[in-house]
Motif scaffolding. Structure first.
Motif, PDB file in Angstrom:
ATOM      1  N   PRO A  15      -1.854  15.576  21.733  1.00 53.70           N
ATOM      2  CA  PRO A  15      -2.375  16.165  20.494  1.00 53.70           C
ATOM      3  C   PRO A  15      -2.453  17.687  20.614  1.00 53.70           C
ATOM      4  O   PRO A  15      -2.482  18.241  21.713  1.00 53.70           O
ATOM      5  CB  PRO A  15      -3.770  15.543  20.362  1.00 53.70           C
ATOM      6  CG  PRO A  15      -3.801  14.411  21.323  1.00 53.70           C
ATOM      7  CD  PRO A  15      -2.851  14.756  22.420  1.00 53.70           C
ATOM      8  N   SER A  16      -2.495  18.344  19.476  1.00 54.65           N
ATOM      9  CA  SER A  16      -2.601  19.799  19.473  1.00 54.65           C
ATOM     10  C   SER A  16      -4.048  20.221  19.732  1.00 54.65           C
ATOM     11  O   SER A  16      -4.984  19.462  19.433  1.00 54.65           O
ATOM     12  CB  SER A  16      -2.141  20.358  18.134  1.00 54.65           C
ATOM     13  OG  SER A  16      -3.053  19.992  17.110  1.00 54.65           O
ATOM     14  N   PRO A  17      -4.257  21.419  20.280  1.00 55.87           N
ATOM     15  CA  PRO A  17      -5.630  21.899  20.486  1.00 55.87           C
ATOM     16  C   PRO A  17      -6.446  21.952  19.198  1.00 55.87           C
ATOM     17  O   PRO A  17      -7.658  21.700  19.227  1.00 55.87           O
ATOM     18  CB  PRO A  17      -5.422  23.302  21.065  1.00 55.87           C
ATOM     19  CG  PRO A  17      -4.076  23.266  21.698  1.00 55.87           C
ATOM     20  CD  PRO A  17      -3.260  22.345  20.833  1.00 55.87           C
ATOM     21  N   VAL A  18      -5.802  22.278  18.070  1.00 54.65           N
ATOM     22  CA  VAL A  18      -6.524  22.347  16.799  1.00 54.65           C
ATOM     23  C   VAL A  18      -7.074  20.984  16.417  1.00 54.65           C
ATOM     24  O   VAL A  18      -8.239  20.850  16.010  1.00 54.65           O
ATOM     25  CB  VAL A  18      -5.611  22.907  15.688  1.00 54.65           C
ATOM     26  CG1 VAL A  18      -6.293  22.769  14.322  1.00 54.65           C
ATOM     27  CG2 VAL A  18      -5.263  24.365  15.960  1.00 54.65           C
ATOM     28  N   SER A  19      -6.242  19.937  16.541  1.00 50.11           N
ATOM     29  CA  SER A  19      -6.699  18.589  16.185  1.00 50.11           C
ATOM     30  C   SER A  19      -7.788  18.104  17.135  1.00 50.11           C
ATOM     31  O   SER A  19      -8.741  17.432  16.718  1.00 50.11           O
ATOM     32  CB  SER A  19      -5.519  17.618  16.181  1.00 50.11           C
ATOM     33  OG  SER A  19      -4.934  17.522  17.470  1.00 50.11           O
ATOM     34  N   ILE A  20      -7.667  18.447  18.415  1.00 45.34           N
ATOM     35  CA  ILE A  20      -8.691  18.053  19.388  1.00 45.34           C
ATOM     36  C   ILE A  20     -10.012  18.739  19.066  1.00 45.34           C
ATOM     37  O   ILE A  20     -11.075  18.099  19.042  1.00 45.34           O
ATOM     38  CB  ILE A  20      -8.232  18.401  20.817  1.00 45.34           C
ATOM     39  CG1 ILE A  20      -7.021  17.561  21.208  1.00 45.34           C
ATOM     40  CG2 ILE A  20      -9.379  18.181  21.810  1.00 45.34           C
ATOM     41  CD1 ILE A  20      -6.392  17.978  22.527  1.00 45.34           C
ATOM     42  N   PHE A  21      -9.950  20.046  18.794  1.00 40.67           N
ATOM     43  CA  PHE A  21     -11.171  20.792  18.492  1.00 40.67           C
ATOM     44  C   PHE A  21     -11.799  20.303  17.197  1.00 40.67           C
ATOM     45  O   PHE A  21     -13.033  20.225  17.078  1.00 40.67           O
ATOM     46  CB  PHE A  21     -10.860  22.284  18.411  1.00 40.67           C
ATOM     47  CG  PHE A  21     -12.073  23.148  18.258  1.00 40.67           C
ATOM     48  CD1 PHE A  21     -12.946  23.345  19.319  1.00 40.67           C
ATOM     49  CD2 PHE A  21     -12.361  23.760  17.041  1.00 40.67           C
ATOM     50  CE1 PHE A  21     -14.082  24.135  19.169  1.00 40.67           C
ATOM     51  CE2 PHE A  21     -13.487  24.554  16.895  1.00 40.67           C
ATOM     52  CZ  PHE A  21     -14.341  24.746  17.960  1.00 40.67           C
ATOM     53  N   THR A  22     -10.958  19.950  16.220  1.00 38.46           N
ATOM     54  CA  THR A  22     -11.479  19.434  14.955  1.00 38.46           C
ATOM     55  C   THR A  22     -12.230  18.128  15.168  1.00 38.46           C
ATOM     56  O   THR A  22     -13.333  17.923  14.637  1.00 38.46           O
ATOM     57  CB  THR A  22     -10.331  19.228  13.957  1.00 38.46           C
ATOM     58  OG1 THR A  22      -9.676  20.473  13.722  1.00 38.46           O
ATOM     59  CG2 THR A  22     -10.861  18.675  12.637  1.00 38.46           C
ATOM     60  N   GLN A  23     -11.637  17.226  15.967  1.00 33.70           N
ATOM     61  CA  GLN A  23     -12.304  15.958  16.267  1.00 33.70           C
ATOM     62  C   GLN A  23     -13.592  16.189  17.066  1.00 33.70           C
ATOM     63  O   GLN A  23     -14.586  15.490  16.855  1.00 33.70           O
ATOM     64  CB  GLN A  23     -11.356  15.056  17.064  1.00 33.70           C
ATOM     65  CG  GLN A  23     -10.226  14.461  16.254  1.00 33.70           C
ATOM     66  CD  GLN A  23     -10.724  13.412  15.276  1.00 33.70           C
ATOM     67  OE1 GLN A  23     -11.783  12.813  15.446  1.00 33.70           O
ATOM     68  NE2 GLN A  23      -9.961  13.187  14.209  1.00 33.70           N
ATOM     69  N   PHE A  24     -13.561  17.173  17.925  1.00 33.44           N
ATOM     70  CA  PHE A  24     -14.744  17.478  18.725  1.00 33.44           C
ATOM     71  C   PHE A  24     -15.891  17.932  17.822  1.00 33.44           C
ATOM     72  O   PHE A  24     -17.032  17.460  17.961  1.00 33.44           O
ATOM     73  CB  PHE A  24     -14.411  18.563  19.751  1.00 33.44           C
ATOM     74  CG  PHE A  24     -15.558  18.923  20.650  1.00 33.44           C
ATOM     75  CD1 PHE A  24     -15.824  18.182  21.790  1.00 33.44           C
ATOM     76  CD2 PHE A  24     -16.385  20.010  20.361  1.00 33.44           C
ATOM     77  CE1 PHE A  24     -16.885  18.512  22.633  1.00 33.44           C
ATOM     78  CE2 PHE A  24     -17.442  20.346  21.178  1.00 33.44           C
ATOM     79  CZ  PHE A  24     -17.694  19.591  22.323  1.00 33.44           C
TER      80      PHE A  24
END
Length: 256
Positions: A40-49
Motif C-alpha cells: 500500500p502507499s504511505p498515504v493510504s496507510i496514514f489515512t487508515q491509521f
C-alpha cells in the motif's frame, strides 16, 4: 552554540531521510501501479491509521502492557542473575548453556506451548515470551559490565574489609550501569517484537499482532500496515524511554 547545531543536525538528518524515503515509496507505488496487497502507499496507510486511531491505541495498550511486564521482569531477573554469576563463577559456568539455549529458542515454538500451559485466554504466555527475550541481552551485558571493575578498586575494597555485597553495591554495580542500560535498550525493542509475534499464535483477541492478521485476512492491507505503523511507534516509545532513563542515570552516576 555548536552543541545546539549538532543536536539540530542529529534530528534533521534522519527526519529528512525518512521523508525522502516516504516520497520515493509513494511515487513508486503510483508510477508502477503497485496493488495494495503487494504494497500500500504511505498515504493510504496514514489515512487508515488516522481513521482507526482508537483501535490502534487499544491494540497498542494490550501489546505494550505485555511488553512492559516482560521488560520489567526479564530485566530484573537478568540483572540479579548477572550479579549472582559475577559473585559465584560456578553459577556462571553452569548457566552458560541455559542462557545459550534461551537465546536461540524460537518464539513460534514457545508461544503455543505456553498457551497450552497457562490457558489461551490469559496474557501470561505473551509476557513470558517477552521476558525471555529481554533476559538474554540484559544478563549478558550486565555480566560483562560487572567484570569491568579495575583490579585496584577490588584491592581497595579488600583492604577496607568490605563484604562481597558491599563491594558489589559500591564499586561493581556503578561500573556496570552503562552496560546494564545497553542491554535494556536492546531488550526494549525485543520486548515489543516478542510480545507482538506471540500474539500470532493464539491467546486472547487483542494486541497489534492479532489486529495485523485480522486486517490482512480481511484483505484490508492498508489497515494491516497501519497497525504495523502502530507497532513501530510503540517500539520507538519503549526505546526512547529506556534511553531517557539511561541519560538520567548517567547524570547521577559518580565519575570514576
Amino acid at each position: 552554540m555548536r552543541p545546539q547545531i549538532g543536536s539540530a543536525r542529529a534530528v534533521a538528518a534522519p527526519l529528512i531521510l525518512g521523508i525522502g524515503a516516504l516520497l520515493i515509496w509513494q511515487l513508486t507505488v503510483m508510477a508502477l501501479d503497485i496493488k495494495p496487497f503487494v504494497l500500500p502507499s504511505p498515504v493510504s496507510i496514514f489515512t487508515q491509521f488516522i481513521d482507526n486511531v482508537p483501535t490502534v491505541w487499544a491494540a497498542s495498550v494490550v501489546t505494550g502492557t505485555n511488553a512492559l511486564i516482560g521488560l520489567i521482569v526479564g530485566g530484573i531477573v537478568g540483572v540479579v542473575s548477572a550479579v549472582i554469576a559475577a559473585l559465584l563463577p560456578i553459577i556462571d559456568e553452569l548457566s552458560a548453556g541455559l542462557v545459550a539455549a534461551l537465546s536461540v529458542i524460537p518464539i513460534v515454538a514457545l508461544a503455543p506451548v505456553l498457551y497450552t500451559m497457562f490457558g489461551a485466554a490469559e496474557e501470561t504466555a505473551r509476557q513470558i515470551v517477552a521476558a525471555i527475550a529481554v533476559f538474554v541481552p540484559v544478563y549478558l551485558n550486565s555480566l560483562r559490565g560487572l567484570r569491568q571493575v579495575r583490579p585496584v578498586h577490588r584491592d581497595l575494597m579488600r583492604a577496607t574489609a568490605a563484604t562481597p555485597w558491599q563491594a558489589t553495591r559500591v564499586v561493581t554495580l556503578p561500573t556496570a550501569t552503562p552496560f546494564v542500560f545497553t542491554g535494556l535498550r536492546i531488550a526494549s525493542s525485543l520486548a515489543v517484537i516478542s510480545a507482538l509475534i506471540a500474539e500470532y499464535f493464539g491467546g486472547p483477541v487483542g494486541g497489534l499482532g492479532k489486529s495485523i492478521t485480522s486486517a490482512a485476512s480481511s484483505s484490508n492491507y492498508a489497515l494491516a500496515w497501519a497497525y504495523v505503523l502502530g507497532s513501530i511507534i510503540l517500539g520507538l516509545l519503549f526505546y526512547s524511554a529506556t534511553l531517557a532513563l539511561e541519560k538520567l542515570a548517567s547524570r547521577h552516576r559518580p565519575s570514576a
